[in-house]
Structures are given as C-alpha cells and as structure tokens.
Write a protein that holds these residues in place. Structure first.
Motif, PDB file in Angstrom:
ATOM      1  N   SER A  27      64.601 -99.683 -13.096  1.00 47.56           N
ATOM      2  CA  SER A  27      63.666-100.655 -12.565  1.00 47.56           C
ATOM      3  C   SER A  27      62.474 -99.845 -12.104  1.00 47.56           C
ATOM      4  O   SER A  27      62.633 -98.719 -11.652  1.00 47.56           O
ATOM      5  CB  SER A  27      64.302-101.404 -11.397  1.00 47.56           C
ATOM      6  OG  SER A  27      63.302-101.931 -10.573  1.00 47.56           O
ATOM      7  N   ALA A  28      61.282-100.385 -12.246  1.00 47.28           N
ATOM      8  CA  ALA A  28      60.116 -99.608 -11.856  1.00 47.28           C
ATOM      9  C   ALA A  28      59.700 -99.895 -10.435  1.00 47.28           C
ATOM     10  O   ALA A  28      58.914 -99.175  -9.850  1.00 47.28           O
ATOM     11  CB  ALA A  28      58.962 -99.915 -12.796  1.00 47.28           C
ATOM     12  N   SER A  29      60.219-100.980  -9.891  1.00 48.28           N
ATOM     13  CA  SER A  29      59.572-101.469  -8.690  1.00 48.28           C
ATOM     14  C   SER A  29      60.452-101.561  -7.461  1.00 48.28           C
ATOM     15  O   SER A  29      59.948-101.715  -6.375  1.00 48.28           O
ATOM     16  CB  SER A  29      59.021-102.863  -8.982  1.00 48.28           C
ATOM     17  OG  SER A  29      60.063-103.661  -9.482  1.00 48.28           O
ATOM     18  N   GLU A  30      61.746-101.511  -7.614  1.00 42.46           N
ATOM     19  CA  GLU A  30      62.579-101.839  -6.460  1.00 42.46           C
ATOM     20  C   GLU A  30      62.943-100.605  -5.646  1.00 42.46           C
ATOM     21  O   GLU A  30      63.421 -99.613  -6.176  1.00 42.46           O
ATOM     22  CB  GLU A  30      63.838-102.570  -6.922  1.00 42.46           C
ATOM     23  CG  GLU A  30      63.558-104.018  -7.203  1.00 42.46           C
ATOM     24  CD  GLU A  30      64.727-104.704  -7.863  1.00 42.46           C
ATOM     25  OE1 GLU A  30      65.658-105.092  -7.160  1.00 42.46           O
ATOM     26  OE2 GLU A  30      64.700-104.837  -9.083  1.00 42.46           O
ATOM     27  N   LEU A  31      62.716-100.719  -4.358  1.00 37.31           N
ATOM     28  CA  LEU A  31      62.990 -99.617  -3.440  1.00 37.31           C
ATOM     29  C   LEU A  31      63.821-100.150  -2.283  1.00 37.31           C
ATOM     30  O   LEU A  31      63.452-101.131  -1.645  1.00 37.31           O
ATOM     31  CB  LEU A  31      61.668 -99.037  -2.918  1.00 37.31           C
ATOM     32  CG  LEU A  31      61.770 -97.957  -1.855  1.00 37.31           C
ATOM     33  CD1 LEU A  31      62.257 -96.660  -2.470  1.00 37.31           C
ATOM     34  CD2 LEU A  31      60.426 -97.729  -1.193  1.00 37.31           C
ATOM     35  N   ALA A  32      64.948 -99.503  -2.019  1.00 36.20           N
ATOM     36  CA  ALA A  32      65.766 -99.911  -0.887  1.00 36.20           C
ATOM     37  C   ALA A  32      65.450 -99.007   0.291  1.00 36.20           C
ATOM     38  O   ALA A  32      65.390 -97.789   0.145  1.00 36.20           O
ATOM     39  CB  ALA A  32      67.242 -99.815  -1.230  1.00 36.20           C
ATOM     40  N   VAL A  33      65.194 -99.615   1.432  1.00 34.35           N
ATOM     41  CA  VAL A  33      64.865 -98.874   2.642  1.00 34.35           C
ATOM     42  C   VAL A  33      65.951 -99.151   3.677  1.00 34.35           C
ATOM     43  O   VAL A  33      66.170-100.302   4.052  1.00 34.35           O
ATOM     44  CB  VAL A  33      63.493 -99.315   3.193  1.00 34.35           C
ATOM     45  CG1 VAL A  33      63.151 -98.534   4.441  1.00 34.35           C
ATOM     46  CG2 VAL A  33      62.416 -99.148   2.154  1.00 34.35           C
ATOM     47  N   GLY A  34      66.620 -98.116   4.101  1.00 32.14           N
ATOM     48  CA  GLY A  34      67.633 -98.297   5.139  1.00 32.14           C
ATOM     49  C   GLY A  34      66.980 -98.171   6.495  1.00 32.14           C
ATOM     50  O   GLY A  34      66.306 -97.185   6.771  1.00 32.14           O
ATOM     51  N   CYS A  35      67.110 -99.184   7.335  1.00 31.96           N
ATOM     52  CA  CYS A  35      66.481 -99.105   8.640  1.00 31.96           C
ATOM     53  C   CYS A  35      67.419 -99.690   9.689  1.00 31.96           C
ATOM     54  O   CYS A  35      68.569-100.016   9.395  1.00 31.96           O
ATOM     55  CB  CYS A  35      65.125 -99.791   8.640  1.00 31.96           C
ATOM     56  SG  CYS A  35      65.185-101.451   8.042  1.00 31.96           S
ATOM     57  N   GLU A  36      66.917 -99.818  10.890  1.00 28.36           N
ATOM     58  CA  GLU A  36      67.824-100.150  11.979  1.00 28.36           C
ATOM     59  C   GLU A  36      68.508-101.497  11.775  1.00 28.36           C
ATOM     60  O   GLU A  36      69.700-101.640  11.988  1.00 28.36           O
ATOM     61  CB  GLU A  36      67.070-100.142  13.312  1.00 28.36           C
ATOM     62  CG  GLU A  36      68.058-100.177  14.460  1.00 28.36           C
ATOM     63  CD  GLU A  36      67.399-100.205  15.807  1.00 28.36           C
ATOM     64  OE1 GLU A  36      66.167-100.334  15.857  1.00 28.36           O
ATOM     65  OE2 GLU A  36      68.126-100.116  16.798  1.00 28.36           O
ATOM     66  N   GLN A  37      67.752-102.497  11.327  1.00 30.85           N
ATOM     67  CA  GLN A  37      68.341-103.834  11.226  1.00 30.85           C
ATOM     68  C   GLN A  37      69.250-104.015  10.023  1.00 30.85           C
ATOM     69  O   GLN A  37      70.136-104.848  10.030  1.00 30.85           O
ATOM     70  CB  GLN A  37      67.227-104.867  11.135  1.00 30.85           C
ATOM     71  CG  GLN A  37      66.529-105.063  12.437  1.00 30.85           C
ATOM     72  CD  GLN A  37      65.663-106.299  12.405  1.00 30.85           C
ATOM     73  OE1 GLN A  37      65.917-107.225  11.650  1.00 30.85           O
ATOM     74  NE2 GLN A  37      64.640-106.316  13.213  1.00 30.85           N
ATOM     75  N   GLY A  38      68.980-103.277   8.981  1.00 39.25           N
ATOM     76  CA  GLY A  38      69.770-103.460   7.764  1.00 39.25           C
ATOM     77  C   GLY A  38      69.077-102.753   6.614  1.00 39.25           C
ATOM     78  O   GLY A  38      68.465-101.707   6.803  1.00 39.25           O
ATOM     79  N   VAL A  39      69.165-103.350   5.452  1.00 42.18           N
ATOM     80  CA  VAL A  39      68.518-102.761   4.277  1.00 42.18           C
ATOM     81  C   VAL A  39      67.388-103.685   3.848  1.00 42.18           C
ATOM     82  O   VAL A  39      67.578-104.892   3.736  1.00 42.18           O
ATOM     83  CB  VAL A  39      69.514-102.623   3.108  1.00 42.18           C
ATOM     84  CG1 VAL A  39      68.863-101.915   1.946  1.00 42.18           C
ATOM     85  CG2 VAL A  39      70.752-101.894   3.545  1.00 42.18           C
TER      86      VAL A  39
END
Lengths: 562, 474
Positions: B204-216
């Motif tokens: 996929s060219a566009s999808e980025l998962a960011v792990g942060c305090e509340q969730g993903v």
C-alpha cells in the motif's frame, strides 16, 4: 464426492455436540452455585453430585439437546440461503411474515419457554408448577408467579428471534485469524456472560410493562381452562409485582437464557467459520475449484478462504497448482482454478457496473453495446472496403431492435401506460415510502457478498506473486495479463462508487457494516494489485497488457496509488 | 578477543563517517564534507533535520508551571481534579492539608478512604505489577529510542517499497518525507499523543499505523495529494479498553493484519483494520506485551513481554512457543532471512540467535545460542563502545547488523554472513555523530538496492543516511 451441504451439516452436528457439552457444563455450574453451603462442604459436593446424576438432569440435558438441534436447524436454514434481496420497505415488511419466520418464531418461543423452565427447575425455585393447594379454600389455586415466568420465557424467545433474525442481519462473520476452538471459547466466555446479564434488562422491563397492561387476560384464560382459583394478590399491579420480587427471578432466568443462546451462537460461529483445507486434485472429495464454484453458498466461502490461506502459507499445494497434468502436459489445476476465480471477480465487477450504470431499464442493452467493442468482434464483418459506421451490422441490429419496439400492439401500449402510471404512483410520498426503492440497498446487498471476492483477489494475487519463484513451467505467467486486467477492472468499478463529488445519492451508505465492507474490499483489491505489480515490477514490460490496463497499472508501479 | 577488534579507526576530531563503499570507510569534514563526493546513491533521499521546524507550543507536563495558578474554591478544585484525573486523585487533593485548609473533617475522612484505596491498589499491583506505571512512563520505559521523552525524534519508519520516511517528532506530529516531492506532510490529530511507534502498511502506498497513547491511528496519506496537513478524517483510531498506551505496532509482511502491543496489556491485538475488529492473543504469564516482530514470510511472530518470558507465535494456527530469557526482559529483536531471530536482553551485552534447528537435526530442542559478545571496551581513540544493548536493526538482506548501546555514543555496524546454518559476525564500521551528538534511533531503508542504507537519527535532530554499498564483482 461430497455434496454441497455435507460439509455444512457435518459442522452443524459438531457444533450441536459442542453446544450440548457446554450447556451441560453451564447447568452443572449453576447447580453447584445454587447448592452453595460453605459450612458443610461435603454435603454441598454430595448434594451437587446427586443433583447432577439424577434423572431430572438427564431429562434437562435431553431437552437442551433438542433445543440446540432446533437452533442448528434455524441457523442452517439461514446461513445456507443466499442473502434475501429486498429493495423496498414493503418487500422487507412482507418478508417478515414468511412461513419460515412464523414457524421459527413459534419454535423460538417454545425454546424460550423450555429453557426458562429448565433453569428455574435447576435453581429449585417454587415457581415450577402452575397449581398449588389453596391455603384458604379447598381446591387448586393458581401460582401466578410461575405463569409469569412461563410467559416470560416465550416472550424472551420471541424477543431474541426478532432482535437477531428479523431486525439484525444474520451474516456469518469469518474472523480474520483463526485460533483453537477452545481458546476462542475461553476468550468469548467473559463477553457472553456480561452481555447476557446486561442485555436482559430491557426485555424484562418491556415484559413487565406488557404484563401490567395485559397480564389479566392470560391469567383468566389459564384459570378458566384449569378451573383453578386465584388467591394471591394479582401481579398486574405495580406494588404487588415489585414486592413479590418475581422480576428479579425473571431477570436472572432471562440472563441465563441469553447466556445460553449467545453461547450457542458463538459456538456455531466458531465451528462454522473454521478454515478448511480443500485438496487441489482428488477423485473422492470436493476439490478447491469446485468449492469455489459454489459461490455465495457456505462452501464457496470456505473455498475462497482456503484459497487465500493456501496462497500465503501452503507451499505444497501451490506446487500442485504449478504442475502440469500427466499425460498431456496441461496446467489443468491452474486453469480450473483461474477460471473460477476470474468468473467470481468478473461477476462481481458486473454487478457493480450495473449499479454504476444507474440501474436503468436499458442496462442490458448498454451492456451489450459496451461488450460489443470492435476489438472483440464476434462475427463482425464490414461489407465494403471502407469502414462505414452507419452500415455496421451491429448498428443495423440496434436499429431493428428499436424499430421492433416502436411497432407496438395495443397490449404493449396498455402495458407501457400502466408502467408509467405505476412509476408516477410510486413517487407519491406515502407510497414511495413503502414501495419506493431504498437508496442504498442495492449497493449494500452487493457489498454484503464481497467477502469471498476479497479472499479470491488476495488468493489470486498471492499465487501469482509466489509463481515468480515457484512456478517452473511458467504456468501462471502465461495468464498474468488476464489476472491483472480483471483486478484492474474491478478496481476501476470500485473507484466509480467512491469518486468524491460524483457519488450519486443511492451510493451513500448508511449501514456501518456495508461501509466497512467497502473499505475492506477496496483495500484488498488494491493490495492484490500492488502485490503483483511490486513482485513483477522488473518484468512488467514483458507482460503483454492492453494499453489502458498499462496506464492504470502505472501508479501502482510508482507507488502513487493511494 | 573482543568483538570490536578489527573495526576501522574512528575518524579524526572534526570528521564524521559518510558511507562505506566496497570496504572503503569514507569520512569527511563534519561541516564542509558532503556525501555526494563519495556516492550518488542517496542523492534523492529526503534531507531531514527536525529541530528547525518543531513547534514550541507543546503542552507537556514540564511547562505546566508557566501558567499562573488561579485560586479556586475547594469544591471546584476537587471536582475539576476528579473530572480530569479520576476519583483517587480527587481524594488525594481533598486529603492534602496544604490545599484543603477549610474542612478538616473532609480531609480526615478522605485520608482514611485513601488509605483503604491504597491497600487495594497495592494488592492489585502485587497481582499485576506491569500496571504500576501510567501512560507515557510505560512508553518511555519500554521504548528503544534513547531519551524518548525529550529527544527531538521519537521514532521513524521507512516505507517498504519506496523512498519515503515517516518521522515522529517530540511534538507528537508525524512528518512524511518523500524523495520525489519537496514538501513535507505533517500528520496531526487530537488523539495522537505520546507516539511510540510507526509502521507502513506493505503493499500500500498510503497507509501508516501510528501507535500512541490512546490506541492505534491508521492514516491514509494520499501520495498524490498536495495538502501538507491532511485532516483527521483520513485517520481511523483503533482502540480497545485496557489497551493503552500502545508501545508497538507492526503490519504483517502481507499487509493484511496489524498487531498492536501495549506494555500495560497482557494480550496483543491482531487487527483487521478495515473492519476495525481485533482478536486478542493472550496466554497465561508474562506481563504486558511490549513489542512484536513479524518474520519475513509472515509465518512467525516474535512477542516480547515485560518479564523474562517471550513467545514465538506460529501464524498458521496462532499457537505460541514459550521461551524464557535468562536474566531480564528482551529489549530488542530482529528477524533475518531464513527465519533466524536475533535478540538481546536488557542490561546484558550479548546477542542471542534463535534458529529453527529442530527440523534440520531432527530434535526439537532448539536453543537460543549466544552469537555475539559485546562487552564494553575502550577503543584506542578513548571512546567506549559496547555494554548493554539498546536497539538492534538488521538490514532486509541480512548482511548488516546495526546495534545501539545504552552507554556509548557510537552506532556499531557488523557484517553478518550465513554459511551452512552458521551465523558469522564480522566487524564492519562505527558511525559517530558531530561533537556531542548521540544516536537516538535508527532504521535500515527497505528498498535500497545498491546495498544497505542505515538511517540514524541523532540527538540534535539531524537524520543521517549512511549507505553501505557493495558490488558483487568487487
């Protein structure tokens, strides 16, 4: 060869057995808790054991078995059928009163009645019998509490049926990863318990209100039929009802009933959705491409799921696909598989296309025109040397077609007039509410069947990508253009329903699941194309593709497609 | 003999290493030198230096003191604390004699209630010790980034297929640097706080998962869009109660599943992102799951917990194989080609390898073997290197292994070769920063065809691309 429903019924039976086991366990736990006696642990255990191995428990387990068999039957008949199509409110409404639904609602009411009676008898409550000996008169008196509970059981059965099967969608949701059955049940049990106790509050309240309003009728009927008296204060009185505490009992038993039906549902879901390994070639059992051919039926789902899993993990079966048949040297396995996959994807594309084509009455005509591109000419011959558009035989045919429409008889006129009248009638506010086509239903209906299509796309892409290293004879590479163009075609059809600014009103989805399905489908199709494009990026110019497919593939090669 | 014997000497005082070309260690002046004098392979790579454009308006815990304290009445204070921080904090405020000067009875009562509550929390922590820390503390504790809370760069991730990089900065914005376009997209939304990890979706060219305090948070960043600040309608927040803060996210190599881990949650979640459903994976013992790593062919998942236990999950049936590290929790792990896993435990200068030897030798007694001893030594230049390991990265071809140490300012790169199932580790080179810079975090570029390209984020906010180029003919 296994018939189409054999796998399904086998699984249903396994599910029923599991279910009986779990329900028995639940009943045993209940008995154990009810007999609780911390001061005399030995008597506690002995009396529990006595209860468990008594005849009453045996009868109860048989009853439970009956109920779960019936449940299996209901689930079976819901899951085996393709999703019902209804595009207007009226047809939806009519569908509620089908024979099947009426029968099921009766069965559910009975099952609620039995289950409730079972749990109350296990709990040793005093409300198992309708009659008791009167304390003031000579004769039989009515125990209204038990009547209340028994009616409550039926109510809960009906409530559950309405909630789940009529107002909800009974779709088999396949989990994205499959763990052990036991693990899944362990994970689910917590949720089931809390859901059961929470969801039972509202129906109890509804039932109490119902009983307050109409409770005297069943009471009088029952007391007349059995000719018994009523000596306790009637329950259709707020104070009596609250002070008798029977509502707590009802809530408790309802919770148990819900826990039991949720357990059943969970177990059916877990066992039915278990992935299955279909052989690639076999003389005795159902092979993968035949399973795929069953489409929207249960086996079609299993086949598509297996295709995806196989393409990712199973090298052995992939090898079988890439081999040539002996004698002959044809890639028969691959050809059969490809044919099924392509037809699944193409049919879905076509359905999307008809929706995009505004669903007009002349859509078949449009389709014929679109398919009749000069490049794929079938029996297309020009008489002269010059290409004469006006004389093209296709156009001639079209003209004839239009003319034949114009040559109308009296009957046709009447029919047309009637249709126009109907359409006008349908636009009247009240009637259009009932008979008008609901905006998003068609798209929703198509999207709800998208799950096997997603798996097929991913599976096909996975096999194609694996073929780069594993396919010795170039079996798959031969057909890469078809695979790519089919996927691109589906992607373009999907783009049409999502293009910002161009979305007509009927493509705006209100249903949460349908929206998620749409994103899942788009994502899966794009990933499949990316997988092929990235794997074959070095050789992409050697694959003979149509120019417009090549253009459409370009953003994927450059990683520019969102 | 020390593992650091045989490394090329560090460059002189004003010099930094730029690249390694066919065994030639190329260094140059830190201020005037330029990598393009040696190689053009990173010419189109994005130039990243985050200190210049960081916002100074972040609302973290440190600069709360710059606001003037307004004297509220007691009830208002307690209710506001209750609303913002919970019941126990409100009790603490009520019991505090410096704040609660008006009502002695309330103070006494709340102090007793607080004592009872403390007994319960102590008991709970006794049962579940991993819950002791809250929010950002957990992330800082388990992060593999040096000085996660205060360094300019929190984490970064290369895109698997193109020259595109996501960098999470201290203000919790995620910037996307791309080789083709000059502008930088900044991803920011309200829920995105205390970013711990980033992961690009494969295929996929566009999808980025960011792990942060509340969730993903899963962002859809259209590569053709010209917006530098995509709106939060492009983001989906995936969260579950008790699954916070997320300490690691990782996509499966097929791009179909996303695993998120939280140091405070004993189950790791496997997400189907588009349907927004998660399946928890949990087994008895082990504490919170800190991070997970997928093997290259997506057959196995390594999951490190906050205790000495770690598991290797088989993704066909999703059953785990349980392992125990010797002294401490696993701090870093990386898969290589051929299902070989390298890992290091916290506070220990040793790299272990876990190979699937069971199939080859017929016995199932596969063992974790120590393959590299990196005990701290002093180099001839006076710098120290080695000691407890902070982070490890293995390049996608499995030829270079980069290690960050807790107590050293040098990034150490080893060559790794696999011959006949034996992993051979030989010295390659050191990478040092300018002046007092220390490395924060690092990542190998995943689509670098000429060799390997290690990207190092320095504590100054400078991001350096260090290509190691080899030609087969050489």
């Amino acid at each position: 060869m296994e018939t189409k429903s054999e796998i399904f019924s086998k699984r249903l039976i396994i599910a029923v057995l599991w279910n009986i086991g779990l329900q028995t366990f639940l009943a045993v736990v209940l008995v154990f808790l009810i007999q609780v006696d911390f001061l005399h642990p030995v008597t506690w255990i002995t009396s529990t054991l006595h209860e468990i191995f008594g005849w009453k428990m045996g009868i109860n387990i048989m009853l439970l078995g009956l109920v779960s068999f019936f449940q299996a039957y209901v689930y079976g008949s819901y899951y085996m059928m393709p999703l019902p199509k209804y595009f207007t409110r009226f047809s939806m409404f009519l569908n509620m009163f089908s024979v099947q639904n009426v029968m099921f609602s009766i069965l559910y009411a009975l099952s609620g009645y039995f289950t409730m009676g079972l749990y109350s008898s296990l709990a040793k409550s005093n409300y198992n019998l309708l009659k008791k000996k009167c304390s003031f008169y000579d004769g039989q008196c009515l125990v209204e509490q038990s009547l209340f509970l028994q009616f409550g059981g039926m109510w809960m059965g009906l409530y559950y049926f309405l909630n789940i099967h009529i107002f909800g969608t009974t779709m088999l949701m396949f989990p994205h990863i499959y763990q052990d059955k036991f693990q899944q049940i362990k994970l689910a049990i917590n949720n089931i318990l809390s859901m059961g106790f929470r969801n039972s509050i509202m129906p109890v309240v509804y039932y109490c209100v119902f009983y307050y309003l109409w409770g005297n009728k069943p009471r009088s009927v029952v007391s007349e039929v059995y000719s018994i008296y009523l000596e306790d204060p009637p329950l259709d009185n707020v104070v009596n009802m609250l002070s008798s505490g029977i509502w707590i009992g009802l809530w408790f038993y309802t919770s148990l009933f819900f826990v039991s039906v949720y357990t059943m549902r969970t177990i059916f879901n877990i066992i039915l959705t278990e992935p299955m390994k279909f052989p690639i070639e076999s003389s005795g059992s159902l092979v993968l491409h035949n399973a795929l051919a069953l489409r929207s039926q249960f086996n079609g789902y299993l086949g598509a799921q297996d295709l995806r899993i196989m393409s990712m993990t199973d090298t052995g079966r992939r090898q079988q696909i890439f081999t040539l048949s002996q004698p002959g040297g044809h890639p028969r396995n691959w050809n059969n598989l490809l044919e099924q996959c392509i037809s699944i994807i193409n049919d879905f594309s076509k359905e999307l296309d008809t929706i995009n084509g505004d669903g007009k009455s002349n859509e078949t005509e449009n389709g014929a025109l679109r398919n009749g591109k000069p490049s794929t000419s079938n029996g297309f011959t020009y008489s002269g040397n010059l290409r004469n558009m006006a004389q093209s035989p296709k156009l001639q045919g079209l003209k004839d077609h239009n003319k034949s429409k114009a040559e109308d008889t009296f009957g046709n006129v009447v029919k047309e007039e009637f249709n126009v009248f109907l359409q006008k009638l349908c636009q009247k506010p009240g009637i259009s509410y009932l008979f008008g086509e609901l905006t998003d239903t068609k798209l929703k209906f198509v999207l709800m069947q998208a799950q096997p299509v997603m798996w097929t796309c991913e599976g096909l892409a996975g096999i194609a990508a694996a073929s780069l290293n594993e396919d010795k004879y170039g079996v798959v590479q031969n057909d890469l253009p078809i695979v790519i163009s089919t996927l691109i075609n589906l992607k373009q059809n999907l783009d049409k329903i999502t293009k910002p600014g161009l979305v007509p009103r009927k493509h705006i989805l209100n249903d949460v699941i349908a929206i998620k399905m749409k994103t899942a489908l788009i994502s899966s199709v794009k990933r499949s194309i990316y997988k092929i494009a990235i794997t074959f990026s070095k050789y992409i110019h050697e694959i003979p593709l149509d120019p417009d497919i090549q253009v459409a593939l370009q953003p994927f090669l450059m990683c520019k497609e969102a | 003999m020390s593992a650091f014997h045989g490394f090329p000497d560090l460059p002189g005082a004003d010099e930094i290493p730029f690249c390694k070309l066919n065994e030639v260690y190329c260094c140059g002046n830190a201020r005037y030198g330029n990598i393009t004098t040696f190689t053009n392979s990173t010419k189109s790579h994005p130039v990243i230096n985050v200190t210049r454009d960081i916002h100074h308006h972040r609302t973290s815990d440190e600069n709360v003191s710059m606001y003037i304290d307004v004297e509220d009445n007691l009830l208002k204070k307690i209710t506001s604390v209750w609303y913002k921080q919970g019941f126990l904090e409100a009790l603490a405020v009520a019991a505090d004699p410096t704040i609660n000067r008006d009502s002695q009875i309330l103070a006494l009562a709340s102090s007793y209630v607080l004592k009872v509550a403390n007994v319960f929390t102590a008991f709970r922590y006794f049962l579940q010790p991993h819950l002791k820390d809250i929010g950002p503390k957990i992330v800082a504790n388990y992060s593999r980034t040096r000085n996660w809370g205060n360094g300019p760069i929190k984490c970064m991730a290369w895109h698997p297929h193109t020259t595109k990089m996501a960098v999470a900065t201290i203000d919790d914005n995620v910037r996307i640097y791309c080789s083709e376009v000059s502008f930088v997209s900044t991803l920011k939304c309200k829920a995105q706080g205390h970013v711990s990890s980033l992961s690009w979706r494969p295929f996929s060219a566009s999808e980025l998962a960011v792990g942060c305090e509340q969730g993903v948070i899963v962002w859809m960043v259209d590569p053709n869009s010209m917006f530098t600040k995509p709106s939060s309608s492009n983001a989906v927040l995936l969260k579950r109660p008790d699954h916070s803060p997320v300490t690691d996210v990782s996509w499966s190599p097929n791009g179909d599943l996303l695993i998120s881990c939280s140091g405070a949650d004993t189950s790791m979640l496997v997400w189907d992102v588009s349907m927004e459903t998660a399946v928890p994976l949990r087994r008895v013992a082990g504490g919170g799951i800190v991070f997970a790593r997928w093997s290259f062919d997506a057959d196995k998942v390594f999951a490190a917990s906050s205790s000495i236990i770690f598991r290797v999950w088989d993704t066909k049936r999703w059953t785990p194989e349980r392992w125990c590290a010797r002294g401490n929790r696993v701090v870093a792990a990386c898969w290589g080609p051929g299902d070989i896993l390298l890992f290091a435990a916290k506070g220990e200068p040793m790299v272990y390898a876990l190979t699937n030897t069971g199939l080859m030798s017929g016995s199932q007694t596969s063992k974790a073997l120590p393959v590299l001893d990196v005990t701290k030594v002093e180099l001839s230049s006076g710098d120290t290197v080695g000691g407890p390991i902070l982070d490890m990265c293995w390049d996608p071809t499995g030829r270079y292994l980069a290690i960050l140490f807790e107590e050293s300012h040098l990034v150490t790169v080893f060559c790794t070769t696999r011959l006949m199932l034996q992993l051979k580790i030989t010295p390659c080179c050191f990478i040092c920063g300018i002046d007092v810079e220390v490395p924060s975090t690092m990542a190998f570029q995943r689509n670098f065809t000429e060799g390997a390209c290690l990207t190092v984020a320095w504590s100054s906010g400078r991001v350096q691309h260090f290509p190691i180029i080899y030609t087969d003919t050489y």
